[in-house]
Design a protein around this motif. Structure first.
Motif, PDB file in Angstrom:
ATOM      1  N   PRO A 490     -20.805 -21.213 -66.752  1.00  0.00           N
ATOM      2  CA  PRO A 490     -19.387 -20.949 -66.473  1.00  0.00           C
ATOM      3  C   PRO A 490     -18.744 -22.196 -65.881  1.00  0.00           C
ATOM      4  N   LYS A 491     -17.508 -22.469 -66.314  1.00  0.00           N
ATOM      5  CA  LYS A 491     -16.829 -23.663 -65.790  1.00  0.00           C
ATOM      6  C   LYS A 491     -16.308 -23.413 -64.379  1.00  0.00           C
ATOM      7  N   ARG A 492     -16.115 -22.139 -64.017  1.00  0.00           N
ATOM      8  CA  ARG A 492     -15.750 -21.792 -62.640  1.00  0.00           C
ATOM      9  C   ARG A 492     -16.431 -20.482 -62.274  1.00  0.00           C
ATOM     10  N   CYS A 493     -16.650 -20.306 -60.952  1.00  0.00           N
ATOM     11  CA  CYS A 493     -17.265 -19.061 -60.503  1.00  0.00           C
ATOM     12  C   CYS A 493     -16.513 -18.585 -59.257  1.00  0.00           C
ATOM     13  N   PHE A 494     -16.211 -17.305 -59.202  1.00  0.00           N
ATOM     14  CA  PHE A 494     -15.537 -16.743 -58.042  1.00  0.00           C
ATOM     15  C   PHE A 494     -16.395 -15.639 -57.450  1.00  0.00           C
ATOM     16  N   VAL A 495     -16.529 -15.664 -56.118  1.00  0.00           N
ATOM     17  CA  VAL A 495     -17.237 -14.571 -55.444  1.00  0.00           C
ATOM     18  C   VAL A 495     -16.159 -13.669 -54.849  1.00  0.00           C
ATOM     19  N   VAL A 496     -16.128 -12.396 -55.262  1.00  0.00           N
ATOM     20  CA  VAL A 496     -15.080 -11.478 -54.808  1.00  0.00           C
ATOM     21  C   VAL A 496     -15.721 -10.154 -54.368  1.00  0.00           C
ATOM     22  N   ASN A 497     -14.909  -9.281 -53.798  1.00  0.00           N
ATOM     23  CA  ASN A 497     -15.495  -8.032 -53.287  1.00  0.00           C
ATOM     24  C   ASN A 497     -15.539  -6.889 -54.280  1.00  0.00           C
ATOM     25  N   GLU A 498     -14.629  -6.947 -55.255  1.00  0.00           N
ATOM     26  CA  GLU A 498     -14.724  -5.882 -56.273  1.00  0.00           C
ATOM     27  C   GLU A 498     -14.165  -6.335 -57.608  1.00  0.00           C
ATOM     28  N   LEU A 499     -14.587  -5.615 -58.647  1.00  0.00           N
ATOM     29  CA  LEU A 499     -14.112  -5.902 -59.999  1.00  0.00           C
ATOM     30  C   LEU A 499     -13.127  -4.801 -60.396  1.00  0.00           C
ATOM     31  N   PRO A 500     -12.095  -5.150 -61.165  1.00  0.00           N
ATOM     32  CA  PRO A 500     -11.166  -4.102 -61.610  1.00  0.00           C
ATOM     33  C   PRO A 500     -11.863  -3.150 -62.593  1.00  0.00           C
ATOM     34  N   ARG A 501     -11.677  -1.863 -62.404  1.00  0.00           N
ATOM     35  CA  ARG A 501     -12.352  -0.878 -63.260  1.00  0.00           C
ATOM     36  C   ARG A 501     -11.360   0.136 -63.790  1.00  0.00           C
ATOM     37  N   ASN A 502     -11.696   0.720 -64.942  1.00  0.00           N
ATOM     38  CA  ASN A 502     -10.867   1.817 -65.440  1.00  0.00           C
ATOM     39  C   ASN A 502     -11.387   3.135 -64.859  1.00  0.00           C
ATOM     40  N   THR A 503     -10.785   4.237 -65.280  1.00  0.00           N
ATOM     41  CA  THR A 503     -11.160   5.523 -64.681  1.00  0.00           C
ATOM     42  C   THR A 503     -12.601   5.899 -64.997  1.00  0.00           C
ATOM     43  N   MET A 504     -13.140   5.325 -66.078  1.00  0.00           N
ATOM     44  CA  MET A 504     -14.537   5.610 -66.438  1.00  0.00           C
ATOM     45  C   MET A 504     -15.499   4.726 -65.641  1.00  0.00           C
ATOM     46  N   GLY A 505     -14.944   3.811 -64.834  1.00  0.00           N
ATOM     47  CA  GLY A 505     -15.795   2.921 -64.047  1.00  0.00           C
ATOM     48  C   GLY A 505     -16.163   1.644 -64.791  1.00  0.00           C
ATOM     49  N   LYS A 506     -15.620   1.443 -66.007  1.00  0.00           N
ATOM     50  CA  LYS A 506     -15.949   0.260 -66.799  1.00  0.00           C
ATOM     51  C   LYS A 506     -15.114  -0.937 -66.320  1.00  0.00           C
ATOM     52  N   VAL A 507     -15.775  -2.092 -66.217  1.00  0.00           N
ATOM     53  CA  VAL A 507     -15.061  -3.288 -65.755  1.00  0.00           C
ATOM     54  C   VAL A 507     -13.974  -3.644 -66.770  1.00  0.00           C
ATOM     55  N   GLN A 508     -12.761  -3.874 -66.260  1.00  0.00           N
ATOM     56  CA  GLN A 508     -11.639  -4.210 -67.152  1.00  0.00           C
ATOM     57  C   GLN A 508     -11.547  -5.732 -67.301  1.00  0.00           C
ATOM     58  N   LYS A 509     -12.273  -6.227 -68.275  1.00  0.00           N
ATOM     59  CA  LYS A 509     -12.330  -7.682 -68.445  1.00  0.00           C
ATOM     60  C   LYS A 509     -10.976  -8.264 -68.816  1.00  0.00           C
ATOM     61  N   ASN A 510     -10.146  -7.453 -69.503  1.00  0.00           N
ATOM     62  CA  ASN A 510      -8.822  -7.983 -69.871  1.00  0.00           C
ATOM     63  C   ASN A 510      -8.004  -8.335 -68.632  1.00  0.00           C
ATOM     64  N   LEU A 511      -8.174  -7.563 -67.558  1.00  0.00           N
ATOM     65  CA  LEU A 511      -7.438  -7.873 -66.324  1.00  0.00           C
ATOM     66  C   LEU A 511      -7.965  -9.165 -65.695  1.00  0.00           C
ATOM     67  N   LEU A 512      -9.291  -9.327 -65.733  1.00  0.00           N
ATOM     68  CA  LEU A 512      -9.880 -10.555 -65.170  1.00  0.00           C
ATOM     69  C   LEU A 512      -9.406 -11.771 -65.978  1.00  0.00           C
ATOM     70  N   ARG A 513      -9.379 -11.597 -67.303  1.00  0.00           N
ATOM     71  CA  ARG A 513      -8.948 -12.679 -68.188  1.00  0.00           C
ATOM     72  C   ARG A 513      -7.511 -13.064 -67.853  1.00  0.00           C
ATOM     73  N   ASP A 514      -6.669 -12.052 -67.670  1.00  0.00           N
ATOM     74  CA  ASP A 514      -5.266 -12.284 -67.339  1.00  0.00           C
ATOM     75  C   ASP A 514      -5.129 -13.023 -66.017  1.00  0.00           C
ATOM     76  N   GLN A 515      -5.919 -12.568 -65.067  1.00  0.00           N
ATOM     77  CA  GLN A 515      -5.865 -13.144 -63.726  1.00  0.00           C
ATOM     78  C   GLN A 515      -6.220 -14.642 -63.749  1.00  0.00           C
ATOM     79  N   HIS A 516      -7.169 -15.015 -64.625  1.00  0.00           N
ATOM     80  CA  HIS A 516      -7.668 -16.397 -64.595  1.00  0.00           C
ATOM     81  C   HIS A 516      -7.187 -17.258 -65.757  1.00  0.00           C
ATOM     82  N   LYS A 517      -6.264 -16.719 -66.560  1.00  0.00           N
ATOM     83  CA  LYS A 517      -5.922 -17.431 -67.800  1.00  0.00           C
ATOM     84  C   LYS A 517      -5.277 -18.803 -67.574  1.00  0.00           C
TER      85      LYS A 517
END
Ligand code: MCA
Ligand code: AMP
Length: 523
Positions: A490-517
């Motif tokens: 990875p070209k960058r790494c972030f240590v955070v306390n939680e990952l965004p999830r949908n109601t099923m508990g699945k990580v919402q990668k699209n939100l992470l992508r948006d956040q770091h685009k």
């Protein structure tokens, strides 16, 4: 001696295309600080015969795999051709792969022969012998190594080994749409039919000269570029490593160039790239990753040439291409449309389906599925996986998402597979996340692809520590560097306390992508 035309061995077809004058130059090396070397067609014929005789002398069983992890050189290309010539199966490995990666590929493919650099012989031979490999040779890019020493004692005459069209020519490891790397089994006919069709479609002609600047362990450099030049009896200007300045310098001597988008981006940064420099060029081809419309337009403005973008996969070789010239099969359309990958190539059937398997109308976005003589035979020793990746009526599910417009142009709009393509290399988030999750103190992680001006897309890792654990992003990157191929880091790494999830508990990668685009914007 010309091999019998009835032998469907890919090498036989390539050999038959050698020019009459075997003493003319086939390959001229450039770069690497060394004097250029010239290899004639006769040199290629003799060298492949000697190496094929060496392989034949090992009395390998039919279908034996020859695994190769060496730096790019003409001798490495000869080894590929000799493996075909001897009727064995070539298994190229990215030079960036480290021990865990090699251990997996060698354990899975069980090659009979392994060829590596002298520097890696110690650890690679250990892995290979453990997997039952009987022969480990070395080959370096300065024309040394035990492979060449042994081949030097072999005859320079060799009858091309007879094969069936459906016999394997190569296995290329790729992750397909999910899971661990799988070996895509490509037959002599898959590769030869694709190469012949591209020769015609891209208008290869006498006098063409190719600048070969891509690695030779993936489809683009090993098959599309190399087969194109060989099948046309064309001279190649051979760079061990891509160097934008040198490519631009060599352009006046060439007519054809193939590259992943990053190569075009880097050449555009060269002041020497002018209309004068490209005056003899006939064709610029791009693929392996999306070519940004900005790059497409800038190239046109600077050079007067319109890049022909095409689309393919390890499992299928080339599937679509923008037109080289007007073609009656496509209604005579000759527009090379930026942002599209052109038309399905002759012989390739390509369709777009909804998730429920229904065919979609013109312009609707869905899953791209393909069929044709170029589509692979299946994944090595994974019949279940193979079945999953084909539809009931025999179409291969590419994992790419796209649409076809009213004129027949295909556009790729995304991927259903979780894949990052960085500088033309594939990075599978699940693989990297697996490594990160095993590090002490890590609870969970997610890797997402974000835009990057040079590599198109790069991986960014977001990591959650276990309760009470303290993690350092730099230390995570440093540990990964010691275990994985460099382009996967990875070209960058972030240590955070939680990952965004949908109601099923699945990580919402699209939100992470948006956040770091915007992370690499303007860099
Ligand atoms: C190098 N680095 C990368 C990549 N390449 N990072 C992300 N993505 C990459 N692709 C990093 C290294 O980790 C290193 O980082 C630093 O860049 C310098 O490494 P070096 O090897 O010197 O880089 P380079 O020589 O400048 O290589 C860049 C490259 C290369 C020339 C663009 O990646 C390349 O040849 N790409 C082409 C890949 C290709 O042929 N793909 C075709 C696949 P650090 O310093 O931090 O360690 S075939 C395919 O996809 C299908 C079938 C198709 O359609 O063709
Ligand atoms: P590989 O697994 O290395 O064979 O990579 C194949 C994948 O590269 C395809 O499934 C596409 O996602 C991508 N690809 C290849 N060519 C193009 C292109 N011209 N535009 C967008 N994606 C491409």
């Amino acid at each position: 001696m010309t091999p019998p035309a009835s032998n469907p061995n890919l090498f036989a077809a390539l050999r038959a295309a050698f020019p009459q004058d075997l003493d003319s130059v086939a390959v001229e090396t450039a770069g690497g600080g060394a004097e250029p070397l010239h290899y004639t067609w006769r040199d290629l014929d003799r060298a492949t015969a000697m190496m094929a005789n060496l392989l034949a002398s090992l009395k390998l069983p039919k279908g034996a795999r020859v695994a190769v992890q060496v730096e790019k050189s003409v001798e490495a290309m000869v080894l590929y051709l000799a493996t075909l010539r001897a009727g064995y199966v070539f298994l190229p490995l990215n030079t960036a792969y480290q021990s865990a990666e090699i251990e997996y590929f060698v354990g899975n493919a069980e090659p009979a022969v392994m060829v590596c650099t002298r520097a890696n012989f110690g650890w690679i031979s250990k892995i290979a012998f453990k997997a039952g490999t009987r022969h480990v040779f070395t080959l370096d890019d300065d024309r040394t190594g035990s492979l060449l020493e042994r081949a030097a004692h072999c005859s320079d005459r060799h009858e091309v080994a007879p094969v069936a069209a459906d016999d394997l020519a190569a296995i290329l490891y790729t992750s397909g749409t999910t899971g661990r790397s799988k070996g895509a089994m490509l037959t002599h006919d898959n590769l030869l039919s694709n190469a012949r069709m591209l020769k015609d479609y891209w208008g290869w002609r006498p006098g063409d000269v190719l600048i070969h600047a891509l690695p030779i362990f993936h489809v683009h450099g090993l098959f599309v570029a190399l087969h194109g030049a060989l099948l046309n009896g064309s001279r190649m200007i051979w760079l061990g490593k891509f160097d934008p300045k040198l490519v631009v310098q060599k352009m006046p001597e060439a007519t054809v160039f193939m590259g992943v988008p990053t190569l075009y981006v880097r050449m555009l940064a060269e002041p020497g790239l002018t209309r004068e420099a490209v005056r003899n060029m006939r064709l610029f081809l791009a693929g392996s990753a999306p070519l940004l419309i900005e790059t497409f337009n800038e190239w046109k403005d600077r050079t007067g040439h319109t890049i022909v973008e095409r689309y393919g996969m390890s499992e299928t070789a080339m599937l679509t291409s923008n037109p080289y010239a007007a073609d009656a099969r496509y209604g005579g359309q000759d527009e090379r449309r930026g942002g599209t990958v052109g038309f399905p190539l002759p012989g390739v059937q390509l369709r777009v389906q909804g998730d429920d398997g229904t065919p979609l109308a013109v312009g609707e976005i869905g899953n791209i599925q393909v069929a044709g003589p170029n589509v692979f035979k299946g994944y090595w020793r994974m019949p279940e996986k193979t079945r999953e990746e084909f539809t009931a009526d025999g179409f291969f599910k590419t994992g790419d998402v796209g649409k076809i417009d009213g004129r027949g142009y295909v556009t790729i709009v995304g991927r259903s597979k979780d894949l990052i393509i960085s500088g033309g290399y594939n990075v599978y988030p699940a693989e990297i996340e697996g490594y990160i999750n095993e590090l002490p103190g890590v609870a969970e992680s997610a890797l997402v692809g974000v835009p990057h001006p040079d590599f198109g897309e790069v991986g960014v890792a977001v990591v959650i520590p276990k309760p009470g654990a303290t993690l350092e992003a730099d230390a995570i990157i440093a540990t990964l560097k010691s275990r994985l191929a460099n382009f996967k880091i990875p070209k960058r790494c972030f240590v955070v306390n939680e990952l965004p999830r949908n109601t099923m508990g699945k990580v919402q990668k699209n939100l992470l992508r948006d956040q770091h685009k915007g992370l690499f914007a303007g860099k």
